[in-house]
Structures are given as structure tokens and as C-alpha cells.
Design a protein around this motif. Structure first.
Motif, PDB file in Angstrom:
ATOM      1  N   GLN A 156       0.821  -1.215   0.000  1.00  0.00           N
ATOM      2  CA  GLN A 156       0.000   0.000   0.000  1.00  0.00           C
ATOM      3  C   GLN A 156       0.855   1.264   0.000  1.00  0.00           C
ATOM      4  O   GLN A 156       0.466   2.273  -0.579  1.00  0.00           O
ATOM      5  CB  GLN A 156      -0.944  -0.017   1.199  1.00  0.00           C
ATOM      6  N   ASN A 157       2.015   1.216   0.651  1.00  0.00           N
ATOM      7  CA  ASN A 157       2.926   2.362   0.619  1.00  0.00           C
ATOM      8  C   ASN A 157       3.427   2.619  -0.797  1.00  0.00           C
ATOM      9  O   ASN A 157       3.520   3.769  -1.233  1.00  0.00           O
ATOM     10  CB  ASN A 157       4.108   2.127   1.560  1.00  0.00           C
ATOM     11  N   VAL A 158       3.744   1.549  -1.517  1.00  0.00           N
ATOM     12  CA  VAL A 158       4.227   1.708  -2.889  1.00  0.00           C
ATOM     13  C   VAL A 158       3.093   2.171  -3.803  1.00  0.00           C
ATOM     14  O   VAL A 158       3.315   2.923  -4.760  1.00  0.00           O
ATOM     15  CB  VAL A 158       4.836   0.383  -3.398  1.00  0.00           C
ATOM     16  N   GLU A 159       1.879   1.756  -3.501  1.00  0.00           N
ATOM     17  CA  GLU A 159       0.721   2.134  -4.319  1.00  0.00           C
ATOM     18  C   GLU A 159       0.309   3.593  -4.137  1.00  0.00           C
ATOM     19  O   GLU A 159      -0.390   4.152  -4.990  1.00  0.00           O
ATOM     20  CB  GLU A 159      -0.480   1.245  -3.988  1.00  0.00           C
ATOM     21  N   LEU A 160       0.719   4.218  -3.039  1.00  0.00           N
ATOM     22  CA  LEU A 160       0.222   5.553  -2.702  1.00  0.00           C
ATOM     23  C   LEU A 160       0.367   6.570  -3.843  1.00  0.00           C
ATOM     24  O   LEU A 160      -0.620   7.230  -4.204  1.00  0.00           O
ATOM     25  CB  LEU A 160       0.904   6.062  -1.431  1.00  0.00           C
TER      26      LEU A 160
ATOM     27  N   ARG B  71      -0.632  -4.382  -9.733  1.00  0.00           N
ATOM     28  CA  ARG B  71       0.325  -4.956 -10.666  1.00  0.00           C
ATOM     29  C   ARG B  71       1.633  -4.168 -10.663  1.00  0.00           C
ATOM     30  O   ARG B  71       2.719  -4.746 -10.595  1.00  0.00           O
ATOM     31  CB  ARG B  71      -0.272  -4.998 -12.071  1.00  0.00           C
ATOM     32  N   LYS B  72       1.524  -2.853 -10.733  1.00  0.00           N
ATOM     33  CA  LYS B  72       2.711  -2.013 -10.765  1.00  0.00           C
ATOM     34  C   LYS B  72       3.507  -2.126  -9.466  1.00  0.00           C
ATOM     35  O   LYS B  72       4.741  -2.262  -9.493  1.00  0.00           O
ATOM     36  CB  LYS B  72       2.306  -0.551 -10.990  1.00  0.00           C
ATOM     37  N   ALA B  73       2.833  -2.080  -8.331  1.00  0.00           N
ATOM     38  CA  ALA B  73       3.524  -2.187  -7.038  1.00  0.00           C
ATOM     39  C   ALA B  73       4.214  -3.535  -6.900  1.00  0.00           C
ATOM     40  O   ALA B  73       5.333  -3.628  -6.382  1.00  0.00           O
ATOM     41  CB  ALA B  73       2.540  -1.967  -5.896  1.00  0.00           C
TER      42      ALA B  73
ATOM     43  N   LEU C 282       9.961   4.972  -7.544  1.00  0.00           N
ATOM     44  CA  LEU C 282       9.967   4.530  -8.943  1.00  0.00           C
ATOM     45  C   LEU C 282       8.559   4.338  -9.506  1.00  0.00           C
ATOM     46  O   LEU C 282       8.404   4.012 -10.691  1.00  0.00           O
ATOM     47  CB  LEU C 282      10.733   3.209  -9.075  1.00  0.00           C
ATOM     48  N   ALA C 283       7.543   4.535  -8.671  1.00  0.00           N
ATOM     49  CA  ALA C 283       6.168   4.230  -9.076  1.00  0.00           C
ATOM     50  C   ALA C 283       5.720   5.031 -10.292  1.00  0.00           C
ATOM     51  O   ALA C 283       4.946   4.546 -11.115  1.00  0.00           O
ATOM     52  CB  ALA C 283       5.210   4.471  -7.908  1.00  0.00           C
ATOM     53  N   GLY C 284       6.197   6.247 -10.442  1.00  0.00           N
ATOM     54  CA  GLY C 284       5.779   7.097 -11.554  1.00  0.00           C
ATOM     55  C   GLY C 284       6.650   6.958 -12.795  1.00  0.00           C
ATOM     56  O   GLY C 284       6.567   7.796 -13.693  1.00  0.00           O
ATOM     57  N   ASP C 285       7.474   5.884 -12.847  1.00  0.00           N
ATOM     58  CA  ASP C 285       8.400   5.672 -13.974  1.00  0.00           C
ATOM     59  C   ASP C 285       9.260   6.906 -14.235  1.00  0.00           C
ATOM     60  O   ASP C 285       9.304   7.438 -15.356  1.00  0.00           O
ATOM     61  CB  ASP C 285       7.630   5.299 -15.247  1.00  0.00           C
ATOM     62  N   PRO C 286       9.965   7.391 -13.214  1.00  0.00           N
ATOM     63  CA  PRO C 286      10.757   8.614 -13.381  1.00  0.00           C
ATOM     64  C   PRO C 286      11.972   8.372 -14.261  1.00  0.00           C
ATOM     65  O   PRO C 286      12.468   7.255 -14.390  1.00  0.00           O
ATOM     66  CB  PRO C 286      11.176   8.943 -11.948  1.00  0.00           C
ATOM     67  N   LYS C 287      12.469   9.466 -14.839  1.00  0.00           N
ATOM     68  CA  LYS C 287      13.733   9.420 -15.568  1.00  0.00           C
ATOM     69  C   LYS C 287      14.893   9.808 -14.665  1.00  0.00           C
ATOM     70  O   LYS C 287      16.051   9.530 -14.968  1.00  0.00           O
ATOM     71  CB  LYS C 287      13.676  10.360 -16.773  1.00  0.00           C
ATOM     72  N   VAL C 288      14.549  10.490 -13.553  1.00  0.00           N
ATOM     73  CA  VAL C 288      15.557  10.984 -12.613  1.00  0.00           C
ATOM     74  C   VAL C 288      15.199  10.501 -11.218  1.00  0.00           C
ATOM     75  O   VAL C 288      14.029  10.549 -10.821  1.00  0.00           O
ATOM     76  CB  VAL C 288      15.609  12.529 -12.630  1.00  0.00           C
ATOM     77  N   LEU C 289      16.203  10.027 -10.478  1.00  0.00           N
ATOM     78  CA  LEU C 289      16.007   9.619  -9.090  1.00  0.00           C
ATOM     79  C   LEU C 289      16.909  10.460  -8.205  1.00  0.00           C
ATOM     80  O   LEU C 289      18.125  10.493  -8.402  1.00  0.00           O
ATOM     81  CB  LEU C 289      16.334   8.134  -8.919  1.00  0.00           C
TER      82      LEU C 289
END
Length: 341
Positions: free
Chosen positions: A107-111, A125-127, A161-168
Motif C-alpha cells: 500500500q505504501n508503494v501504491e500511494l 500490478r505495478k507495485a 519509482l512508481a511514476g516511472d521517473p527518468k531521474v532519481l
């Protein structure tokens, strides 16, 4: 990928001004791991918060992936639609995890996926994919209180990484962890950098972090960048402060003041060459090795050696030239006053 120009941040409190950033110029290339290092109060955390506009700079520009964030409307408290969209391409990993204790790991990753409006099936699925990526698929139903510090940070990375970022962006992500866990988190960041093509900008006060995972680095002091560049280039730069910090030679001997003391830096192919024995045979001189060390920095074998040659600098111009012709970085130390010749 990330560029700041003349970035300034001034805080005004109780009638006085505190300058946290004083004209910072930074350039992070696409696909590299870039470290910003400095002591507490150097301005590192303010810099990274300005990069994702959690703090709006007082002046200057921030450009990420071709978008000038400082030109987008919004405030620190209320971002505009364009700024919110730009931020979704920037993941952020915090020092203290910032997980919700009442939510499971899943649930934390899904937020963040909930916030952008993905339906329940897509979120799950994504989480699940992200938890598999960070090695925590078996902890999906656990709560943060049941995890170790390293596991909590892995959840934080998955969420970033949940939003498929290009930068971390990583703000002291390993400073609360023990050395072994720190190594595992840094290895994970490097793996993500390579697998996903992520550009990683990390803030740290530890030179070991820079040494083990970064391609390039900047040294900050007093709100300014005092030195920056690729690590391999810095190590070959005479009088580089960052190179000295990354590869200190303070414990080595200093030789006799009447003789010539050299510090020799060798990288890559040059590390396999027997240049000391070649020098001794070619010029029939006795060489005193005062100290030597070899380390892996930015994935590349790097060595440093301090040697003493008999006689003064003028007596050793030709041997020094011979070493430099071998592709070695050679610094001549004047042990009388400690300056470089």
C-alpha cells in the motif's frame, strides 16, 4: 539531464537572511550517477530540494529533462498542473524513509499511483513489479514496523519509482544505515541506474558513497560548488581537493626534504605496468616507495603511490618526464613548504 544555473536560495527569518545556496552551477549527464558531497550546512539538501522544486529557488534556473522547472507556475505550497506533471518524472528517496505505518508495504508503494488516479488492478500490478525489482516481493503484506532499516529504504526506493521517473534523487538515503546495508542499497541504486537508464543525483556526506557508486561528483562548501567533474578526470587533476578526499595519502611517508617526492596516480591500463622497476633500470636510480594503495573508484581500478627519488627536483626532470610519458599523473611535492611544484 539536470542543469542548474546560478541557483540561489535565501531564507528570511526574524528579520535576517541566511544564504543556503550562492550561485550553484551543476550539470548532471543523462544516465550517470552523480554525487554531491560536503559537510553539514554546505547546502546539499537545499540543492536537491530545489531540483525537484520542493523548495523554490530565490533566483537562478533548474532544468530537468529539457523542462525548465523554475519557469513553471506554482509555489512551494501549491504547484501548478505543469509542475506537478514534471515532478512525476522525478523520484525522491528520503533519509528517514517517510513510510506510512498504518499501510502495508504494498500500500505504501501504491500511494503515488493512487494520487495520479490509477485503478486498483493497475496499482497492484505495478507495485508488485516494483517490489520484485527491489527484492521485497515477499514483504508485500508486511507493515513498516516489521522491516529492517534497509528493507524500509528499499520500499522507499520502490515508491519513488512508481511514476516511472527518468531521474532519481537521493537525499542522504544511506546515512541512517549500517555499513553492510549501505553497500546493498548503493548496489541497488547502481543496478537501477543500469537496468532502467535512470539518472541518479545523490546527496551524501560520506566519501565512501561517492567512491563506490558515483560516476561524477561535486564538492560543496558554504552554499557553493567548489569543484566538480568526472571522478576519473578529477583523480588525474593536479591539486584536486576531491581527489585527495577520495584517495587520501596522509598516512604515507614524506621522505627527506633534500630529495624529490612524487605522488603518482595510475588508472586503468597503466595500473598493470611495472613503471617503478622500468624507471629504476632505465636511469639507474634508487627509488624509495613511501606508500601505495589501489582502490576501485567509479568502477575503475585506480592506484596512488608516493615515491622518493634521490636529489632535488632539477636532478629528476628527465625521470619525471619518463613517468608522464607512460600516461601517469605525477605531482612533485616540495616537502620544505608542502606546496606542489
Amino acid at each position: 539531464m539536470i542543469t542548474t544555473k546560478d541557483l540561489t536560495k535565501v531564507y528570511r527569518t526574524r528579520g535576517r537572511e541566511v544564504t543556503a545556496l550562492a550561485g550553484v552551477d551543476l550539470h548532471v549527464r543523462e544516465g550517470e550517477v552523480y554525487g554531491v558531497v560536503g559537510t553539514s550546512g554546505a547546502g546539499k539538501s537545499t540543492l536537491i530540494r530545489c531540483v525537484n522544486m520542493l523548495e523554490r529557488p530565490s533566483s537562478g534556473t533548474v532544468t530537468v529533462d529539457g523542462v525548465e522547472l523554475t519557469a513553471l507556475p506554482g509555489t512551494e505550497q501549491r504547484a501548478g498542473a505543469d509542475l506537478r506533471a514534471a515532478r512525476r518524472r522525478i523520484g525522491m528517496v528520503f533519509q528517514h524513509f517517510n513510510l506510512l505505518a498504518s499501510r502495508t508495504v504494498q500500500q505504501n508503494v501504491e500511494l503515488p499511483l493512487e494520487i495520479i488516479g490509477l485503478d486498483r488492478t493497475q496499482r497492484r500490478r505495478k507495485a508488485g513489479e516494483l517490489l520484485e525489482l527491489v527484492g521485497l516481493a515477499d514483504k508485500a503484506r508486511a507493515y513498516p514496523g516489521q522491516l529492517s532499516g534497509g528493507q524500509k529504504q528499499r520500499v522507499g526506493i520502490a515508491r519513488a519509482l512508481a511514476g516511472d521517473p527518468k531521474v532519481l534523487l537521493s537525499d542522504e538515503a544511506t546515512s541512517a544505515l549500517d555499513p553492510e546495508t549501505t553497500r546493498s542499497i548503493l548496489a541497488l541504486l547502481r543496478d537501477l541506474n543500469q537496468q532502467l537508464g535512470l539518472t541518479v543525483l545523490l546527496i551524501t556526506h560520506e566519501m565512501d558513497v561517492i567512491k563506490s557508486v558515483c560516476d561524477s561528483a561535486a564538492l560543496m562548501r558554504g552554499g557553493r560548488v567548489v569543484e566538480a567533474g568526472k571522478l576519473t578526470e578529477l583523480l588525474a587533476t593536479e591539486n584536486s581537493e576531491l581527489a585527495r578526499e577520495l584517495f587520501p595519502l596522509g598516512e604515507f611517508g614524506h621522505g627527506h626534504p633534500a630529495n624529490t617526492v612524487l605522488e603518482i596516480t595510475f588508472q586503468g591500463d597503466t595500473s598493470a605496468r611495472p613503471f617503478v622497476s622500468q624507471l629504476a633500470r632505465t636511469y639507474q636510480i634508487d627509488i624509495n616507495i613511501l606508500g601505495a594503495a589501489v582502490e576501485t573508484i567509479a568502477g575503475r581500478m585506480v592506484g596512488r603511490m608516493r615515491v622518493e627519488l634521490p636529489g632535488g627536483h632539477r636532478d629528476n626532470v628527465v625521470p619525471i618526464g619518463f613517468l608522464r610519458e607512460q600516461g601517469l599523473q605525477v605531482d612533485v611535492l616540495n616537502e620544505t613548504d608542502g606546496a606542489a611544484a
